[in-house]
Design an enzyme around this catalytic site. Structure first.
Site, PDB file in Angstrom:
ATOM      1  N   HIS A 195      66.570  43.517  32.784  1.00 21.83           N
ATOM      2  CA  HIS A 195      67.275  44.316  33.791  1.00 21.83           C
ATOM      3  C   HIS A 195      67.899  45.549  33.136  1.00 21.83           C
ATOM      4  O   HIS A 195      67.420  46.658  33.292  1.00 21.83           O
ATOM      5  CB  HIS A 195      68.318  43.418  34.457  1.00 21.83           C
ATOM      6  CG  HIS A 195      68.984  43.990  35.670  1.00 21.83           C
ATOM      7  ND1 HIS A 195      68.649  45.191  36.220  1.00 21.83           N
ATOM      8  CD2 HIS A 195      69.971  43.489  36.465  1.00 21.83           C
ATOM      9  CE1 HIS A 195      69.402  45.427  37.282  1.00 21.83           C
ATOM     10  NE2 HIS A 195      70.207  44.408  37.452  1.00 21.83           N
TER      11      HIS A 195
ATOM     12  N   HIS B 213      57.441  49.966  37.774  1.00 24.18           N
ATOM     13  CA  HIS B 213      58.620  49.485  38.488  1.00 24.18           C
ATOM     14  C   HIS B 213      58.176  48.548  39.594  1.00 24.18           C
ATOM     15  O   HIS B 213      57.130  48.770  40.205  1.00 24.18           O
ATOM     16  CB  HIS B 213      59.392  50.674  39.098  1.00 24.18           C
ATOM     17  CG  HIS B 213      60.783  50.335  39.493  1.00 24.18           C
ATOM     18  ND1 HIS B 213      61.074  49.786  40.715  1.00 24.18           N
ATOM     19  CD2 HIS B 213      61.964  50.440  38.826  1.00 24.18           C
ATOM     20  CE1 HIS B 213      62.383  49.569  40.776  1.00 24.18           C
ATOM     21  NE2 HIS B 213      62.943  49.958  39.651  1.00 24.18           N
TER      22      HIS B 213
ATOM     23  N   ASP C 295      64.512  54.430  33.062  1.00 25.62           N
ATOM     24  CA  ASP C 295      64.862  54.124  31.674  1.00 25.62           C
ATOM     25  C   ASP C 295      64.091  54.941  30.650  1.00 25.62           C
ATOM     26  O   ASP C 295      64.417  54.909  29.467  1.00 25.62           O
ATOM     27  CB  ASP C 295      64.604  52.633  31.395  1.00 25.62           C
ATOM     28  CG  ASP C 295      65.532  51.769  32.214  1.00 25.62           C
ATOM     29  OD1 ASP C 295      66.739  52.031  32.181  1.00 25.62           O
ATOM     30  OD2 ASP C 295      65.046  50.856  32.905  1.00 25.62           O
TER      31      ASP C 295
HETATM   32  N1  COA Z   1      52.713  49.214  30.561  1.00 20.75           N
HETATM   33  C1  COA Z   1      51.425  48.814  30.659  1.00 20.75           C
HETATM   34  N2  COA Z   1      50.958  48.095  31.713  1.00 20.75           N
HETATM   35  C2  COA Z   1      51.814  47.794  32.672  1.00 20.75           C
HETATM   36  C3  COA Z   1      53.170  48.187  32.641  1.00 20.75           C
HETATM   37  C4  COA Z   1      53.604  48.933  31.526  1.00 20.75           C
HETATM   38  N3  COA Z   1      54.867  49.344  31.429  1.00 20.75           N
HETATM   39  N4  COA Z   1      53.812  47.744  33.746  1.00 20.75           N
HETATM   40  C5  COA Z   1      52.880  47.081  34.459  1.00 20.75           C
HETATM   41  N5  COA Z   1      51.692  47.115  33.813  1.00 20.75           N
HETATM   42  C6  COA Z   1      50.406  46.565  34.312  1.00 20.75           C
HETATM   43  C7  COA Z   1      50.385  45.054  34.203  1.00 20.75           C
HETATM   44  O1  COA Z   1      49.849  44.665  32.981  1.00 20.75           O
HETATM   45  C8  COA Z   1      49.521  44.707  35.379  1.00 20.75           C
HETATM   46  O2  COA Z   1      48.197  44.993  35.019  1.00 20.75           O
HETATM   47  P1  COA Z   1      47.000  44.018  35.518  1.00 20.75           P
HETATM   48  O3  COA Z   1      46.993  44.181  37.015  1.00 20.75           O
HETATM   49  O4  COA Z   1      45.787  44.532  34.838  1.00 20.75           O
HETATM   50  O5  COA Z   1      47.395  42.624  35.085  1.00 20.75           O
HETATM   51  C9  COA Z   1      49.912  45.717  36.451  1.00 20.75           C
HETATM   52  O6  COA Z   1      50.363  46.869  35.705  1.00 20.75           O
HETATM   53  C10 COA Z   1      51.005  45.238  37.381  1.00 20.75           C
HETATM   54  O7  COA Z   1      52.107  44.783  36.593  1.00 20.75           O
HETATM   55  P2  COA Z   1      53.183  43.722  37.060  1.00 20.75           P
HETATM   56  O8  COA Z   1      53.796  43.089  35.841  1.00 20.75           O
HETATM   57  O9  COA Z   1      52.604  42.827  38.118  1.00 20.75           O
HETATM   58  O10 COA Z   1      54.252  44.638  37.777  1.00 20.75           O
HETATM   59  P3  COA Z   1      55.726  44.217  38.172  1.00 20.75           P
HETATM   60  O11 COA Z   1      56.059  44.976  39.384  1.00 20.75           O
HETATM   61  O12 COA Z   1      55.914  42.749  38.175  1.00 20.75           O
HETATM   62  O13 COA Z   1      56.565  44.765  36.908  1.00 20.75           O
HETATM   63  C11 COA Z   1      57.995  45.991  35.537  1.00 20.75           C
HETATM   64  C12 COA Z   1      57.453  45.793  36.952  1.00 20.75           C
HETATM   65  C13 COA Z   1      59.065  47.073  35.564  1.00 20.75           C
HETATM   66  C14 COA Z   1      58.660  44.695  35.026  1.00 20.75           C
HETATM   67  C15 COA Z   1      56.846  46.394  34.585  1.00 20.75           C
HETATM   68  O14 COA Z   1      56.241  47.590  35.052  1.00 20.75           O
HETATM   69  C16 COA Z   1      57.295  46.535  33.146  1.00 20.75           C
HETATM   70  O15 COA Z   1      57.325  45.553  32.415  1.00 20.75           O
HETATM   71  N6  COA Z   1      57.634  47.789  32.704  1.00 20.75           N
HETATM   72  C17 COA Z   1      58.106  48.000  31.378  1.00 20.75           C
HETATM   73  C18 COA Z   1      59.567  47.612  31.267  1.00 20.75           C
HETATM   74  C19 COA Z   1      60.486  48.578  31.968  1.00 20.75           C
HETATM   75  O16 COA Z   1      60.390  49.774  31.812  1.00 20.75           O
HETATM   76  N7  COA Z   1      61.455  48.021  32.728  1.00 20.75           N
HETATM   77  C20 COA Z   1      62.450  48.803  33.416  1.00 20.75           C
HETATM   78  C21 COA Z   1      62.328  48.704  34.880  1.00 20.75           C
HETATM   79  S1  COA Z   1      63.488  49.786  35.674  1.00 20.75           S
END
Ligand code: COA
Length: 427
Positions: free
Chosen positions: A267, A306, A362
């Site tokens: 988070h 996101h 972020d």
């Molecule tokens: N880098 C590379 N690939 C990413 C990614 C990233 N930052 N974020 C998502 N993906 C990919 C996943 O691997 C997945 O690919 P696939 O369909 O081939 O398996 C797809 O995009 C969907 O990802 P998913 O994890 O289902 O999305 P989510 O909505 O659950 O996750 C986050 C959202 C923010 C947790 C995720 O984008 C992430 O981990 N980002 C990096 C951490 C971050 O910046 N967090 C701050 C949020 S404000």
């Protein structure tokens, strides 16, 4: 003719049910009428992590993740970040309208005159180890505040709630600044009521020997960053504040639950992870190899993607502008060049385009905080100071909502059937 209802046929019984639809939702409790026989508990929904469940009605923050829209009480975040002060935003989120000058003066006066904390709070803080994480200190100290204000348990009294909201907004920056000083071994700098909210906060962190020459550009940049974090509807920490507050505990305890949720790396910790990633990449020439690694599933591009935004996070756009202003003052952070190039390459790459992965709030905020002189473990504390108005507004809204009760989800039991207790010598 289209009607606002959903017809559901239970193939177990062949019976059809009509469920009303309002605001694009059906009521989960309406599913309870769907039963196989009179003894059946009734149908439930299974929704771990609340991926598709609206847990409340809220009039505070509107997000359209596909279009990249964020509004506080209807006002676009771009206009708010450009024009408003942090205390105006706190008022807007809590009261639903922007304050008049007289309202803002009263609000500011009340908050300013509650900035001191009981000296015993200082004793608590002094009890933490020299290397205590500042977020852990904030979490503990805010929870402890409830013992100083036992009247805060009267959450049914609106005047009392107002006082506690004011106390929290006034005292959290003081505790947050003390935690900052603690980690550097510096004496605590007491609040100064002649300074504005942000000016006082910055002074408590950076003043040495009672002296601090404020940089108005950096101060306004910090204020904008805090405003951009002020609310984001039903995120993890806000849901924690609502759930804990729904037990009718005092607001100090409910807010400390929000701080605890925000402490988690999924988070509040992502901007710290961005800095680590930029450190790991080290040089622009290493970016293509890093991107290839991410595309192969080895790690993620931190600060990208996101759960809600499937286009450019509107806060990230604003933060990029703030970054330009800050770096013009502090000199360029060498990691910024890597970040800009990383963003450019990722936004042109099929992998990121297809998955709608854009920079989030972020991606640049950590770089800015670092340039301003904050250590990485302090970034989440800044996030907490920024998010506080949102937590308080959502807490108040939850208490006023006649639909709400104590938060208590259901479960699907997957454990053992009944079995007799086995004496220890027979196990
Ligand atoms: N880098 C590379 N690939 C990413 C990614 C990233 N930052 N974020 C998502 N993906 C990919 C996943 O691997 C997945 O690919 P696939 O369909 O081939 O398996 C797809 O995009 C969907 O990802 P998913 O994890 O289902 O999305 P989510 O909505 O659950 O996750 C986050 C959202 C923010 C947790 C995720 O984008 C992430 O981990 N980002 C990096 C951490 C971050 O910046 N967090 C701050 C949020 S404000």
């Amino acid at each position: 003719m289209a009607t606002s209802s959903l017809s559901v046929t239970d193939n177990r019984t062949g019976k059809t049910y009509e469920l009303p639809i309002s605001d694009g939702t059906i009521k989960a409790i309406d599913l309870r009428a769907i039963k196989t026989d009179a003894d059946d508990f009734g149908l439930m929904t299974y929704d771990p992590a609340f991926m598709n469940t609206a847990a409340c009605r809220s009039a505070i923050t509107y997000i359209d993740g596909d279009k990249g829209i964020l509004r506080y009480r209807g006002y676009p975040i771009e206009q708010i970040a450009d024009k408003a002060t942090f205390l105006e935003v706190a008022y807007l989120l809590a009261e639903g309208e922007l304050p008049t000058q007289a309202q803002l003066d009263k609000w500011t006066h009340n908050i300013t005159y509650h900035t001191y904390v009981h000296t015993n709070v200082i004793k608590f803080l002094e009890g933490f180890r020299y290397d205590a994480h500042p977020m852990g200190m904030l979490l503990g100290a805010v929870g402890a505040l409830s013992t100083f204000y036992p009247d805060a348990k009267h959450i049914e009294d609106p005047a009392n709630r107002y006082v506690q909201r004011v106390r929290l907004l006034a005292k959290i920056p003081t505790i947050a600044a003390f935690a900052f000083r603690h980690s550097r071994g510096l004496p605590y700098e007491f609040p100064r009521n002649d300074l504005d909210y942000i000016g006082n906060y910055v002074n408590m962190m950076f003043s040495i020997g009672g002296k601090h020459e404020p940089n108005p550009v950096l101060q306004r940049a910090l204020e904008i960053l805090l405003i951009l974090h002020a609310d984001h509807e039903q995120n993890c920490s806000t849901s924690a504040v609502r759930a804990v507050g729904s037990s009718h505990v005092d607001p100090f305890s409910a807010i400390s639950a929000g701080i605890a949720a925000l402490y988690g790396p999924l988070h509040g910790g992502a901007n710290e992870a961005v800095l680590e990633m930029l450190e790991e990449i080290g040089d622009k020439k290493n970016i293509p190899a890093f991107i290839e690694k991410v595309k192969k599933g080895d790690g993620r591009l931190m600060g990208f993607g996101h759960r809600v935004y499937k286009s450019y996070d509107p806060r990230a756009k604003l933060i990029k502008r703030v970054a330009d202003e800050v770096f013009a003052e502090t000199g360029l952070n060498p990691k910024l060049e890597i970040a800009l190039e990383l963003e450019r390459i990722a936004l042109e790459d099929e992998y990121f385009i297809k998955r709608k992965l854009y920079p989030n709030v972020d991606f640049y905020s950590g770089l800015i905080y670092q340039a301003m002189g904050y250590p990485t473990d302090y970034f989440t504390v800044l996030f907490a100071v920024g998010r506080l108005p949102g937590w308080l507004a959502q807490w108040e809204e939850m208490l006023m909502d006649k639909d709400q009760k104590i938060a208590r989800p259901r479960q699907i039991y997957t454990g053992q059937d009944e079995r007799p207790y086995v004496a220890i010598e027979k196990r």
